[in-house]
Enzyme design. Structure first.
Site, PDB file in Angstrom:
ATOM      1  N   GLU A 257       7.472  -3.371  -8.521  1.00 22.73           N
ATOM      2  CA  GLU A 257       6.618  -3.164  -7.333  1.00 22.73           C
ATOM      3  C   GLU A 257       7.198  -3.906  -6.125  1.00 22.73           C
ATOM      4  O   GLU A 257       7.191  -3.390  -5.005  1.00 22.73           O
ATOM      5  CB  GLU A 257       5.185  -3.629  -7.605  1.00 22.73           C
ATOM      6  CG  GLU A 257       4.482  -2.890  -8.717  1.00 22.73           C
ATOM      7  CD  GLU A 257       4.636  -1.381  -8.617  1.00 22.73           C
ATOM      8  OE1 GLU A 257       4.442  -0.822  -7.536  1.00 22.73           O
ATOM      9  OE2 GLU A 257       4.972  -0.762  -9.645  1.00 22.73           O
ATOM     10  N   TRP A 260       9.862  -1.866  -4.724  1.00 25.24           N
ATOM     11  CA  TRP A 260       9.385  -0.792  -3.822  1.00 25.24           C
ATOM     12  C   TRP A 260       9.260  -1.318  -2.388  1.00 25.24           C
ATOM     13  O   TRP A 260       9.600  -0.645  -1.425  1.00 25.24           O
ATOM     14  CB  TRP A 260       8.011  -0.266  -4.270  1.00 25.24           C
ATOM     15  CG  TRP A 260       8.064   0.806  -5.319  1.00 25.24           C
ATOM     16  CD1 TRP A 260       7.725   0.687  -6.624  1.00 25.24           C
ATOM     17  CD2 TRP A 260       8.456   2.200  -5.126  1.00 25.24           C
ATOM     18  NE1 TRP A 260       7.888   1.889  -7.261  1.00 25.24           N
ATOM     19  CE2 TRP A 260       8.334   2.837  -6.367  1.00 25.24           C
ATOM     20  CE3 TRP A 260       8.894   2.942  -4.028  1.00 25.24           C
ATOM     21  CZ2 TRP A 260       8.630   4.182  -6.549  1.00 25.24           C
ATOM     22  CZ3 TRP A 260       9.193   4.279  -4.203  1.00 25.24           C
ATOM     23  CH2 TRP A 260       9.060   4.893  -5.451  1.00 25.24           C
ATOM     24  N   TRP A 287      -0.360  21.454  10.139  1.00 27.43           N
ATOM     25  CA  TRP A 287      -1.559  20.627   9.945  1.00 27.43           C
ATOM     26  C   TRP A 287      -2.714  21.193  10.761  1.00 27.43           C
ATOM     27  O   TRP A 287      -2.496  21.805  11.813  1.00 27.43           O
ATOM     28  CB  TRP A 287      -1.302  19.186  10.406  1.00 27.43           C
ATOM     29  CG  TRP A 287      -0.114  18.530   9.760  1.00 27.43           C
ATOM     30  CD1 TRP A 287       1.027  18.122  10.385  1.00 27.43           C
ATOM     31  CD2 TRP A 287       0.054  18.193   8.383  1.00 27.43           C
ATOM     32  NE1 TRP A 287       1.890  17.552   9.485  1.00 27.43           N
ATOM     33  CE2 TRP A 287       1.320  17.586   8.242  1.00 27.43           C
ATOM     34  CE3 TRP A 287      -0.743  18.345   7.239  1.00 27.43           C
ATOM     35  CZ2 TRP A 287       1.806  17.130   7.015  1.00 27.43           C
ATOM     36  CZ3 TRP A 287      -0.255  17.890   6.027  1.00 27.43           C
ATOM     37  CH2 TRP A 287       0.997  17.292   5.908  1.00 27.43           C
ATOM     38  N   ASN A 325      -3.934   0.409  -4.993  1.00 31.10           N
ATOM     39  CA  ASN A 325      -2.802   1.324  -4.795  1.00 31.10           C
ATOM     40  C   ASN A 325      -3.068   2.735  -5.315  1.00 31.10           C
ATOM     41  O   ASN A 325      -2.771   3.724  -4.643  1.00 31.10           O
ATOM     42  CB  ASN A 325      -1.550   0.744  -5.466  1.00 31.10           C
ATOM     43  CG  ASN A 325      -0.360   1.658  -5.288  1.00 31.10           C
ATOM     44  OD1 ASN A 325       0.065   1.927  -4.162  1.00 31.10           O
ATOM     45  ND2 ASN A 325       0.181   2.170  -6.386  1.00 31.10           N
ATOM     46  N   TRP A 343      -0.296  13.454   7.925  1.00 37.50           N
ATOM     47  CA  TRP A 343      -0.230  12.125   7.306  1.00 37.50           C
ATOM     48  C   TRP A 343      -0.219  11.012   8.354  1.00 37.50           C
ATOM     49  O   TRP A 343      -0.672   9.893   8.091  1.00 37.50           O
ATOM     50  CB  TRP A 343       0.987  12.017   6.364  1.00 37.50           C
ATOM     51  CG  TRP A 343       2.347  12.131   7.003  1.00 37.50           C
ATOM     52  CD1 TRP A 343       3.121  13.246   7.089  1.00 37.50           C
ATOM     53  CD2 TRP A 343       3.103  11.081   7.643  1.00 37.50           C
ATOM     54  NE1 TRP A 343       4.300  12.970   7.735  1.00 37.50           N
ATOM     55  CE2 TRP A 343       4.329  11.654   8.084  1.00 37.50           C
ATOM     56  CE3 TRP A 343       2.887   9.733   7.894  1.00 37.50           C
ATOM     57  CZ2 TRP A 343       5.317  10.920   8.759  1.00 37.50           C
ATOM     58  CZ3 TRP A 343       3.862   9.002   8.572  1.00 37.50           C
ATOM     59  CH2 TRP A 343       5.062   9.588   8.985  1.00 37.50           C
ATOM     60  N   TRP A 366       2.665   6.858   2.653  1.00 40.79           N
ATOM     61  CA  TRP A 366       2.075   8.125   3.133  1.00 40.79           C
ATOM     62  C   TRP A 366       3.063   9.275   2.995  1.00 40.79           C
ATOM     63  O   TRP A 366       2.707  10.368   2.558  1.00 40.79           O
ATOM     64  CB  TRP A 366       1.608   7.986   4.587  1.00 40.79           C
ATOM     65  CG  TRP A 366       0.220   7.446   4.656  1.00 40.79           C
ATOM     66  CD1 TRP A 366      -0.145   6.141   4.750  1.00 40.79           C
ATOM     67  CD2 TRP A 366      -1.004   8.194   4.577  1.00 40.79           C
ATOM     68  NE1 TRP A 366      -1.514   6.022   4.746  1.00 40.79           N
ATOM     69  CE2 TRP A 366      -2.064   7.265   4.647  1.00 40.79           C
ATOM     70  CE3 TRP A 366      -1.311   9.544   4.466  1.00 40.79           C
ATOM     71  CZ2 TRP A 366      -3.408   7.652   4.589  1.00 40.79           C
ATOM     72  CZ3 TRP A 366      -2.643   9.942   4.417  1.00 40.79           C
ATOM     73  CH2 TRP A 366      -3.675   9.003   4.473  1.00 40.79           C
TER      74      TRP A 366
HETATM   75  C1  LIG Z   1      -0.614   5.621   1.280  1.00 40.54           C
HETATM   76  C2  LIG Z   1      -0.187   4.210   0.949  1.00 40.54           C
HETATM   77  C3  LIG Z   1      -0.169   3.233   1.942  1.00 40.54           C
HETATM   78  C4  LIG Z   1       0.256   1.923   1.648  1.00 40.54           C
HETATM   79  N1  LIG Z   1       0.273   0.986   2.656  1.00 40.54           N
HETATM   80  C5  LIG Z   1       0.717  -0.280   2.395  1.00 40.54           C
HETATM   81  C6  LIG Z   1       0.770  -1.248   3.427  1.00 40.54           C
HETATM   82  O1  LIG Z   1       0.473  -0.987   4.602  1.00 40.54           O
HETATM   83  N2  LIG Z   1       1.166  -2.519   3.093  1.00 40.54           N
HETATM   84  C7  LIG Z   1       1.525  -2.843   1.813  1.00 40.54           C
HETATM   85  O2  LIG Z   1       1.863  -4.017   1.551  1.00 40.54           O
HETATM   86  N3  LIG Z   1       1.507  -1.940   0.818  1.00 40.54           N
HETATM   87  C8  LIG Z   1       1.106  -0.660   1.067  1.00 40.54           C
HETATM   88  N4  LIG Z   1       1.052   0.259   0.058  1.00 40.54           N
HETATM   89  C9  LIG Z   1       1.548  -0.137  -1.278  1.00 40.54           C
HETATM   90  C10 LIG Z   1       0.475  -0.706  -2.232  1.00 40.54           C
HETATM   91  O3  LIG Z   1      -0.643   0.119  -2.260  1.00 40.54           O
HETATM   92  C11 LIG Z   1       0.049  -2.124  -1.892  1.00 40.54           C
HETATM   93  O4  LIG Z   1       1.188  -2.954  -1.704  1.00 40.54           O
HETATM   94  C12 LIG Z   1      -0.774  -2.753  -3.027  1.00 40.54           C
HETATM   95  O5  LIG Z   1      -1.921  -1.964  -3.269  1.00 40.54           O
HETATM   96  C13 LIG Z   1      -1.191  -4.163  -2.642  1.00 40.54           C
HETATM   97  O6  LIG Z   1      -2.031  -4.723  -3.605  1.00 40.54           O
HETATM   98  P1  LIG Z   1      -1.520  -5.896  -4.541  1.00 40.54           P
HETATM   99  O7  LIG Z   1      -0.896  -6.974  -3.737  1.00 40.54           O
HETATM  100  O8  LIG Z   1      -2.644  -6.278  -5.424  1.00 40.54           O
HETATM  101  O9  LIG Z   1      -0.395  -5.144  -5.373  1.00 40.54           O
HETATM  102  P2  LIG Z   1       0.360  -5.546  -6.706  1.00 40.54           P
HETATM  103  O10 LIG Z   1       0.224  -4.411  -7.652  1.00 40.54           O
HETATM  104  O11 LIG Z   1      -0.031  -6.867  -7.186  1.00 40.54           O
HETATM  105  O12 LIG Z   1       1.893  -5.538  -6.258  1.00 40.54           O
HETATM  106  C14 LIG Z   1       2.560  -6.717  -5.803  1.00 40.54           C
HETATM  107  C15 LIG Z   1       3.245  -6.445  -4.492  1.00 40.54           C
HETATM  108  O13 LIG Z   1       4.245  -5.449  -4.646  1.00 40.54           O
HETATM  109  C16 LIG Z   1       4.337  -4.681  -3.441  1.00 40.54           C
HETATM  110  N5  LIG Z   1       3.999  -3.294  -3.756  1.00 40.54           N
HETATM  111  C17 LIG Z   1       3.234  -2.827  -4.754  1.00 40.54           C
HETATM  112  N6  LIG Z   1       3.201  -1.469  -4.740  1.00 40.54           N
HETATM  113  C18 LIG Z   1       3.944  -1.082  -3.694  1.00 40.54           C
HETATM  114  C19 LIG Z   1       4.294   0.185  -3.149  1.00 40.54           C
HETATM  115  N7  LIG Z   1       3.872   1.328  -3.692  1.00 40.54           N
HETATM  116  N8  LIG Z   1       5.047   0.221  -2.037  1.00 40.54           N
HETATM  117  C20 LIG Z   1       5.505  -0.926  -1.474  1.00 40.54           C
HETATM  118  N9  LIG Z   1       5.224  -2.151  -1.955  1.00 40.54           N
HETATM  119  C21 LIG Z   1       4.448  -2.235  -3.050  1.00 40.54           C
HETATM  120  C22 LIG Z   1       3.319  -5.264  -2.477  1.00 40.54           C
HETATM  121  O14 LIG Z   1       3.966  -6.198  -1.654  1.00 40.54           O
HETATM  122  C23 LIG Z   1       2.324  -5.930  -3.408  1.00 40.54           C
HETATM  123  O15 LIG Z   1       1.600  -6.962  -2.806  1.00 40.54           O
HETATM  124  C24 LIG Z   1       0.650   1.584   0.325  1.00 40.54           C
HETATM  125  C25 LIG Z   1       0.620   2.588  -0.664  1.00 40.54           C
HETATM  126  C26 LIG Z   1       0.204   3.869  -0.358  1.00 40.54           C
HETATM  127  C27 LIG Z   1       0.183   4.900  -1.459  1.00 40.54           C
END
Ligand SMILES: Cc1cc2nc3c(=O)[nH]c(=O)nc-3n(C[C@H](O)[C@H](O)[C@H](O)COP(=O)(O)OP(=O)(O)OC[C@H]3O[C@@H](n4cnc5c(N)ncnc54)[C@H](O)[C@@H]3O)c2cc1C
Length: 453
Positions: A257, A260, A287, A325, A343, A366
């Site tokens: 993650e 990513w 759209w 997420n 989007w 997105w």
């Molecule tokens: C439409 C959409 C918009 C999003 N917008 C953002 C945003 O503005 N800022 C943001 O930090 N994340 C975003 N994410 C990614 C992800 O949803 C969040 O990082 C995550 O939900 C944060 O919760 P957590 O810290 O508990 O995640 P955890 O599951 O604990 O993950 C740990 C860290 O890994 C990173 N991470 C995890 N999943 C992703 C991912 N898919 N993409 C990039 N990094 C990831 C984040 O830094 C996160 O804090 C988005 C995902 C989607 C599908």
């Protein structure tokens, strides 16, 4: 250690521990810690993130013994003026790879150079800085899996300790801080600052990492780290987390993650135009706009679409300034594929409300969902909200937590409240809106539009 003065320009690395730029500043001499309030960044940020930033600055100010200097204005001018005022020969910062940050930093470098001063970058907000991970032929990656394999293989630096005995320069004046807005999130700010970040990280790593691989997709269990606002503002660095992860299935998934996050920053650095433009040009679908589309967009933003998992997610965003997420993917897919709304509109709404709002992760999250981005979900894969709800919120607890009108509907029946027994869909539940669209029909419509593009 010299007697020179260095300015440590804090941006989105608001911590004292594992901050290589701060270590370099402390080695250069006495340190003036500076934060510049920049209207260009604050204006589109939304009240939640501005309030969170201000609270984080309070925490940082305490950690630097009250020496933090806050100024407001155009960063190149402000940094130049502060460096001149305190007689600093060098300004240190972590490198920014975002489209706006790069331009700002170029202007600042030039302004400082005109006075014979240096802007020096040490480190970045990422485990591996954008532009570092490359294919064998030296080109950037466009697909996540090979990127993440190379990312792991090349590895990252170890964290550095907080510098001992930093000689902070005190008494340099601050501007009055811009007004702190009230957060829009009804539940207020999530935990703030470097110490809170460590508490959250330690709790996650000791209690939840073991089941992270299995549970991370379950919004009802709430088992993710919730570290995203801290990572966004740099009160913790991904390198610090990676150093503590150990070797388990949960640790490997968690590191993926974080990969990513690095990948999307890398993609945005390669293609700064993708903040607005589709990453894949050919995915230019039609759209909906106009009054009917606006009404549907408003129903989506308010969590009143009549699709419980979508509404729960959108209401979680309003209440907490955060969304799980899996539900970000479901709500984004619904806007794009069921409501046929661009989007970019959804991304802007998320950016307004998320405490963790980050241009790279948000834009490409997105674009992934819309089928316009890297590794895009194939356009013919359209999330069915009821099926997603039953699979990832199997007892319906997440929906009932965020959609109180549906609290009387038990178990997974809550995902399709109108198809259950009539007596369940009475009382408070009857105030819940009917679905604003027919999912099966809109799925066909989306597929037609994607095929016609
Ligand atoms: C439409 C959409 C918009 C999003 N917008 C953002 C945003 O503005 N800022 C943001 O930090 N994340 C975003 N994410 C990614 C992800 O949803 C969040 O990082 C995550 O939900 C944060 O919760 P957590 O810290 O508990 O995640 P955890 O599951 O604990 O993950 C740990 C860290 O890994 C990173 N991470 C995890 N999943 C992703 C991912 N898919 N993409 C990039 N990094 C990831 C984040 O830094 C996160 O804090 C988005 C995902 C989607 C599908």
């Amino acid at each position: 250690m010299g007697d020179d003065v260095a300015v440590m320009w804090f941006r989105r690395d608001l911590r004292v521990g594992d901050n290589p730029a701060l270590v370099a500043a402390a080695e250069a001499g006495r340190v003036v810690p500076l934060f510049v309030h920049d209207d260009v960044l604050a204006r589109p940020s939304g009240a939640n993130r501005v309030a969170y930033l201000h609270a984080t600055l309070d925490s940082l100010a305490a950690d630097v013994g009250g020496a933090l200097v806050e100024r407001t204005g155009v960063p190149s001018k402000v940094v130049r003026a502060v460096a001149a005022e305190v007689g600093a020969s060098v300004v240190l910062a972590a490198e920014d790879f975002g489209p706006y940050g790069r331009g700002r930093d170029d202007a600042t470098r030039q302004a400082l150079a005109g006075d014979g001063r240096l802007l020096r970058f040490v480190g970045s907000p990422y485990a591996v800085a954008p532009g570092t991970v490359k294919t064998r032929s030296g080109t950037p990656f466009k697909v996540f899996t090979p990127f993440s394999q190379m990312w792991r293989q090349d590895g990252w630096d170890d964290p550095v300790a907080a510098p001992d005995g930093v000689r902070w320069v005190r008494g340099v004046g601050s501007d009055p801080r811009p007004e702190t807005p009230s957060p829009e999130a009804t539940e207020g700010l999530p935990p703030v600052g470097e110490h809170a970040a460590w508490e959250a990280a330690e709790q996650f790593l000791s209690e939840r990492i073991g089941a992270y691989k299995e549970d991370r997709n379950r919004p009802d269990l709430d088992r993710t780290s919730r570290l995203s606002p801290h990572l966004k503002f740099g009160t913790i660095h991904p390198r610090q987390l990676l150093a503590l992860l150990g070797d388990s299935a949960g640790a490997t998934t968690f590191a993926t993650e974080l990969a990513w996050r690095d990948f999307y920053a890398d993609v945005l650095a390669q293609r700064p135009d993708t903040v607005h433009a589709n990453f894949v040009d050919s995915m230019d679908v039609r759209w909906d706009t106009g009054d009917a589309a606006d009404e549907r967009f408003e129903a989506w933003t308010a969590g009143r679409t009549g699709f419980p998992i979508v509404d729960a997610g959108m209401r979680q965003l309003l209440a907490e300034g955060w969304m799980h997420n899996r539900v970000r993917m479901i709500t984004a897919s619904f806007l794009v594929k069921d409501l046929h709304i661009d989007w970019r509109r959804g991304a802007a709404w998320f950016m307004r409300h998320l405490f963790d709002g980050d241009v790279a992760s948000n834009t490409h999250g997105w674009q992934w969902t819309a089928g316009t981005g890297t590794d895009a979900a194939p356009f013919f894969r359209v999330f069915n909200p009821a099926l997603q709800g039953r699979r990832f919120d199997p007892e319906g607890d997440y929906v009932r937590r965020h959609v109180p009108e549906l609290r009387s509907i038990p178990g997974k029946a809550v995902h399709e409240p109108r198809t259950g027994a009539d007596d369940l869909f009475s009382g408070e539940a009857s105030s819940y809106p009917a679905p604003i669209v027919d999912h099966a029909a809109e799925r066909d419509e989306a597929l037609d539009r994607y095929r016609q593009r």
